[in-house]
Design an enzyme around this catalytic site. Sequence first.
Site, PDB file in Angstrom:
ATOM      1  N   CYS A  14     -25.600 -54.223 142.423  1.00  0.00           N
ATOM      2  CA  CYS A  14     -25.133 -53.747 141.238  1.00  0.00           C
ATOM      3  C   CYS A  14     -25.372 -54.946 139.964  1.00  0.00           C
ATOM      4  O   CYS A  14     -25.665 -56.125 140.410  1.00  0.00           O
ATOM      5  CB  CYS A  14     -23.610 -53.222 140.912  1.00  0.00           C
ATOM      6  SG  CYS A  14     -22.480 -54.772 141.587  1.00  0.00           S
ATOM      7  N   CYS A  17     -23.717 -58.431 140.994  1.00  0.00           N
ATOM      8  CA  CYS A  17     -24.393 -59.194 141.883  1.00  0.00           C
ATOM      9  C   CYS A  17     -25.437 -59.928 141.198  1.00  0.00           C
ATOM     10  O   CYS A  17     -25.629 -61.225 141.442  1.00  0.00           O
ATOM     11  CB  CYS A  17     -25.457 -58.329 142.906  1.00  0.00           C
ATOM     12  SG  CYS A  17     -24.113 -57.277 144.031  1.00  0.00           S
ATOM     13  N   ASP A 434     -53.056 -59.036 109.630  1.00  0.00           N
ATOM     14  CA  ASP A 434     -54.155 -60.013 109.199  1.00  0.00           C
ATOM     15  C   ASP A 434     -55.589 -58.915 109.057  1.00  0.00           C
ATOM     16  O   ASP A 434     -55.446 -57.702 109.512  1.00  0.00           O
ATOM     17  CB  ASP A 434     -54.325 -60.811 110.495  1.00  0.00           C
ATOM     18  CG  ASP A 434     -55.609 -61.594 110.111  1.00  0.00           C
ATOM     19  OD1 ASP A 434     -55.664 -62.109 108.821  1.00  0.00           O
ATOM     20  OD2 ASP A 434     -56.616 -62.060 110.834  1.00  0.00           O
ATOM     21  N   ASP A 632     -55.410 -61.929 115.282  1.00  0.00           N
ATOM     22  CA  ASP A 632     -56.300 -62.072 116.462  1.00  0.00           C
ATOM     23  C   ASP A 632     -55.866 -63.256 117.427  1.00  0.00           C
ATOM     24  O   ASP A 632     -56.489 -63.340 118.568  1.00  0.00           O
ATOM     25  CB  ASP A 632     -57.690 -62.449 115.948  1.00  0.00           C
ATOM     26  CG  ASP A 632     -57.522 -64.002 115.258  1.00  0.00           C
ATOM     27  OD1 ASP A 632     -56.480 -64.706 115.273  1.00  0.00           O
ATOM     28  OD2 ASP A 632     -58.624 -64.307 114.703  1.00  0.00           O
ATOM     29  N   ASP A 636     -54.095 -67.026 113.925  1.00  0.00           N
ATOM     30  CA  ASP A 636     -52.768 -66.574 113.409  1.00  0.00           C
ATOM     31  C   ASP A 636     -51.684 -66.952 114.326  1.00  0.00           C
ATOM     32  O   ASP A 636     -50.490 -66.456 114.127  1.00  0.00           O
ATOM     33  CB  ASP A 636     -52.835 -65.241 113.477  1.00  0.00           C
ATOM     34  CG  ASP A 636     -53.970 -64.578 112.309  1.00  0.00           C
ATOM     35  OD1 ASP A 636     -54.034 -65.189 111.438  1.00  0.00           O
ATOM     36  OD2 ASP A 636     -54.601 -63.855 112.701  1.00  0.00           O
TER      37      ASP A 636
END
Length: 751
Positions: A14, A17, A434, A632, A636
């Site tokens: 769970c 844990c 872009d 790209d 960028d």
Amino acid sequence: MSEQVRFGVQGMTCASCVGRVERTLKKQPGVEAATVNLATEQAVVTYDPAAADVAAMMDAVTEAGYQAVALDEDAASGSDARDREQAELKRLVVISVCLTVPLMAIAMAPMAWPALGDAMRAWLPASAWHWLELLLATPVQFYVGYRFYHQARGEVRHLNPGMSTLVVMGSSAAYFYSVIAIIAPGLFPEGTANLYFEASATIITLILAGKYLEARAKGRTSAAIRKLVELQPRSARVERARKILEIPIGEVVPDDHVSVRPGERIPVDGVVVDGNSYVDVSMVTGEPIPVEVNGGSEVVGGTINKTGAFTFRATRVGADTVLAQIIRLVEEAQAGKPPIQQLADRIAGVFVPAVILVAAVTFAVWLWIGPSPTLNYAFVAAVSVLVIACPCAMGLATPTAIMVGTGKGAEMGTLFRQGTALEVMARVDTVVLDKTGTLTKGQPELTDLSVTEGNEDRVLELIAAAEDGSEHPVARAIVNAARMRGLDIRTATAFNAIPGFGVEATVQGHKVEIGADRFMRRLHYDYEALTETAEHLADEGKTPIYASIDGQVVAVLAVADPLKEGSRQAIDALHDLGLHVALVTGDNARTAHAIAQAVGIDTVLAEVLPEQKADEVKRLQSDGRRVAFVGDGINDAPALAQADVGVAIGTGTDIAIEAGDVILMSGDLRGIVNAIALSRRTLRTIRNNFVWAYAYNVALIPVAAGILFPLFEVLLSPMLAAAAMSVSSVFVVSNSLRLRRFEPSIQTAAE
């Protein structure tokens, strides 16, 4: 220099844990960060190798009550360990059911059919049936249920109770209450020495059955990883010593010449040196249309050769192949922890202690004001609260959805580097694109050349020679145009590229300078005679470029970069999703607006230098917008990092792994539409999971405590509580699996 290690953690049940393992790891010397995922059952630890020891980390996890195991890098997904766990759970469930069913029949049949009860007592005395119940319940409690006791011991030792603690408390209370009722019934008030062996055994059986179903479902959530791993061929035919040898894939080295026949999977990445064919690259790009390959074409390991035979030179092998990188990216995304899960983990950290307190209060209240026999009612209500409140569903709500969502994205050619990116992308309201290579093909063509003096070919010859030293797409367009005219392109000297402005070089003794109008202004050159021509070209959506020779502006050129197929369709689809779309480009305003108008973009940010793109993203964010930047992935990088989520346009074999949070493998802009739609669907699934998990606990804990008893005299049985808890976990995982049926809202096309 920090390093990162990943290893398996078995035995987690769970969200509590998860928190305990993370805290254990973070306490280890040299550990900088630790993330544990319940669905993948893996821990990812960032540590200082000079101060930390991986073996000590794994020992600490084992000491905490779990099992730390090294991952098999070749298997990648750890599917073998999961298969073994499923087999063990199935074996225990079968044993438990075989013992619990007759136990239930002995305990419940006399209440359901009094005549049957009379017959049973005529055959054997009631005490004999009681001892038979004990005989059947004991192996379920301590053999089948051993895993819960083992895990609960670690939880209690670390003062961090979790699901196992609740199961052990509930089932043990029912079991030992019954044992004492057999051995020393006089210790109980009159009418309360009842047996609850069937409840203790059924609690363990139902919860274990739920864990088995959950494990099977979780196995399906990682199906995408297994499919990717299976794409890797086991062997390759390699030319060595003028012979073709079939060798294991692990023995292939760079520069080996590998032969591929029709219908075979390509074993590693490489470049075709002989032959031609069509290759199905759908596993990389998500595109269904095979692409043609011939001499010089790049091929990717795992893709399928369709028709012809060819030989290629291996360039990337082992962990360096595109397929290996994709698998690693998907695994990292699945192991990540988005903000919504971090909140759930904090809640789970206090949930179990709160439940134990509620169970204690429930027991006390029933003893105080409950009807006779108060002890029985108090006992049943407290056990039901303990069992029904296990926070399994809370811990699975996010990671299972993230696993299926990222896996589905990989099938579509969209890679999410982090689970966080999947959540953040679902919340964006603005997409900034872009232009070059994203909105357009990134392969400009020279369309116009207007000179004020001199011979046109001679001017183009000098300009092309100056541009020949640049790798910029515009420069390549000019050089290609000169070559198509058969012009003699001489070697330039003193070449200098000025980012955002242009280039300068010396060609045959002439000073040549080429760039945008801002470059001419920076040089203080007079270009007024060509302004009208440049404006006309810009209105047509072309990029005007000025050229000066020996300080005189002598020409304006126009370069047009064709729009990618589907760009207009992608923008329309983004608008349909309610998103604001902006274009950022270094082009002048006229050209930028012309392109924007052609595809329906809302906002234009023109004449932006590369280093200013991140500033434009920051400005949009300061206006309260959540921004996804699509570029790209190389030029960028600052803008991709600044955006709330950076989307890198990949090209299949040239993935900008480090640049973006999300990678569109095909380079098709329409992929961003599908990525956002998938993100929104995944986040909606996570929210639905949480609504179910929390609503289930909020609604049923009071019912288990007996809130309905005063009105309807209804008290929830511990057996029904165990069934409801198991159903909750299975529902959450099954709901996440529905993401596998997600269909892209817009079809992309192969480049």
